[in-house]
Design an enzyme around this catalytic site. Sequence first.
Site, short mmCIF file in Angstrom:
data_model
loop_
_atom_site.label_atom_id
_atom_site.label_comp_id
_atom_site.label_asym_id
_atom_site.label_seq_id
_atom_site.Cartn_x
_atom_site.Cartn_y
_atom_site.Cartn_z
CD GLU A 137 -4.65 -4.80 -5.14
OE1 GLU A 137 -4.92 -5.83 -5.73
OE2 GLU A 137 -3.95 -3.91 -5.65
CG HIS B 35 -25.51 13.70 -5.06
ND1 HIS B 35 -26.47 14.69 -5.04
CD2 HIS B 35 -24.73 13.97 -6.13
CE1 HIS B 35 -26.28 15.51 -6.06
NE2 HIS B 35 -25.22 15.09 -6.74
CB CYS C 227 -3.24 -23.25 -4.92
SG CYS C 227 -4.29 -23.21 -3.49
CE LYS D 124 -2.57 -1.75 -7.23
NZ LYS D 124 -2.75 -2.62 -8.31
CG ASN E 30 -4.55 -23.96 -8.39
OD1 ASN E 30 -5.34 -23.34 -7.66
ND2 ASN E 30 -4.09 -23.48 -9.52
N GLY E 31 -7.42 -25.48 -7.04
CA GLY E 31 -8.77 -25.44 -7.62
C GLY E 31 -9.80 -25.70 -6.54
NE ARG F 199 -0.32 -20.39 -9.27
CZ ARG F 199 -0.92 -20.08 -10.41
NH1 ARG F 199 -0.30 -19.32 -11.28
NH2 ARG F 199 -2.11 -20.52 -10.69
CD1 TRP G 58 -4.91 -16.52 -1.39
CD2 TRP G 58 -6.76 -17.45 -2.22
NE1 TRP G 58 -5.90 -15.57 -1.37
CE2 TRP G 58 -7.05 -16.11 -1.87
CE3 TRP G 58 -7.79 -18.22 -2.76
CZ2 TRP G 58 -8.31 -15.54 -2.04
CZ3 TRP G 58 -9.04 -17.65 -2.93
CH2 TRP G 58 -9.29 -16.32 -2.57
CD GLU H 107 -5.35 -0.22 -10.22
OE1 GLU H 107 -6.48 -0.72 -10.05
OE2 GLU H 107 -4.29 -0.85 -10.07
CE LYS I 7 0.61 -10.52 -10.45
NZ LYS I 7 0.39 -9.08 -10.28
#
Length: 609
Positions: free
Chosen positions: A489, A505, A2, A486, A99-100, A27, A75, A482, A604
């Site tokens: 995402e 295994h 947000c 990537k 935001n929160g 955001r 978001w 990573e 983000k």
Amino acid sequence: MCGIIGYTGRQNAIPKITAGLSVLEYRGYDSAGLAAAGNGRITTIKCCGRVKDLEEKLRQTEEIITTCAIGHTRWATHGGVTDRNAHPHTVGYVTLVHNGIIENEKEWRERLTLDGYHFSSETDTEVAAALLNRAYQKTKDPLQAIYGVLEILRGSYAFAMIFADRTDEIYAVRQDSPLLIAQGEDGCYLASDLTALVSYASTYCVPDEGVVVRLNQDGIFLCYKDGTQKEPIYQQSGMQHAAAERGGYDTFMKKEICEQPQALRAALNGREAEGLPDFSINALPTDFFDNVHRIHIVACGSAMHAGLLGARLLERDTGIPTTIFIASEYRYHMPPKEEGTLLIAISQSGETADTLAALRAAKARGIPVLAIVNAENTAIAREAAHVLYTHAGPEIAVATTKGYCTQVALLWMISLFLSNRRKTIAQDTIKERLAFLKESAPKAISAVIARESELSHIAERLDGHDRLFYIGRGRDYALAAEGSLKLKEISYVHSEAYAAGELKHGTISLIEPGTPVIAFCTEDALAEKMLSNVREVASRGASVTVLCKASLSSLFLQSAVVFPLDCENDETAVFAMMTAMQLIAYETARRRGCDVDKPRNLAKSVTVE
Ligand code: G6P
């Protein structure tokens, strides 16, 4: 997570709000909205989708001219992605953006419902708006009403609030969520982060938690609960305007991948004395690490993967037991207390709530914290005892690249610094390795970027597949983790990173003819074992691509398509490999037509736990 923005001044506020929202969109981009105050009324326009959808809606509406407005890009946390749940939310006199997360929203929703209030959204934000309106109706004093409501709300928030009968004023307050204020030449601004402010002001202030800020034609004031008020103390921003722009690239992600050589140099710059690592420029006492016998690293997502790699380097080079923890797990399962423990918290945004919570839990136990952060003056940077900034510059693409690259570089520096202090590696070797990091590694990154079309062919091999495996051993496993993240995402292809020796295994049962496997190999000592693992999957029909040191190519050629990396030492190998895996993810996402910079469901910085 947000973005909020506000402006009150002498100019038309709407273009400033929409421009600010475009910058803050990384955001969160589930919905966007704004509220304009003027002529004794508040006009709200909001919709699902991107800021461009909001702009389209604005074009279809009668033009709004106002000098005071607030905006939000969402978001979703409470309630689905719907127009109704989009911010701003209005109840009576009060219109606000948030935001929160309000943790006790359920309790207050029930109480307000019993009192006859009908909610029109599923958000926790509307609960806050309803409580604030109730308080404001009684007092007609914004400060008294806001401070009264803050006493009964639990959770994290940055609010920007306007009142229907005070249409040139914005009020704002934060608790555990980011909020910055800035005085521009033409008016007063507030925003979730610096990127939205740099075009208007070169200085900014982060108000203390719980202090209500008033922005109006007279300026910006910090208004305390006891009725006193103060002007904010501003500080210089280190951010360049152009750094937050795409600068001719199609996407921010591509731009940021290409910026890695300079970001890497910036991360190391000034942190050297006589060819050896030195952090005195960061006011880090030379003996800071001397009593450290154990290191905990906490971080999330890619930052956690940087930690995974860093932990291997630290243990290998310094002998200090180093453990990487997923930040959201750390505080619920803290290892037994041990004297001499240091916590390293890593975060590009400096805001991630899980990492911040872990940092606070460690501090509460008396564990000193060193933060590795990119965004200046953010919560994690402020709350750590010491901070080392990565100096990567603003990172706008949601999937991190240069942020991760510089985190790895700094962990490497710390490892070399400690190796020097503890004399675990000869000084000449340390000097040589630092020179590799500073000079050879940036060149190795550029060399991989120049081979983008070859990496595009590797991405082509993933066409038509919706799952694959990344495998590696040692630090190549950390890099594979990573690489896999990537890819997930930004291209939505399901992939799993496996320690190459562990696949047999159990998970090898998922290998079928044609299953893509991408194997990393840059460690000579592990190459033969890697070859066995590559053969194991190739003989079961997997379509294997090996990214390896050029000198190891011949080993793998019979079993796989090979992408050789020109890298003659560990430093160049790691940075070349990370660039290659970033470009494979990037090319795969592009081939699938994905929005590379704003992947679905992500944000983000995630400021809720
Ligand atoms: C979010 C982002 C990830 C990022 C993680 C940690 O989940 O979507 O891409 O790696 O946060 O972010 P930080 O800002 O703490 O490095």
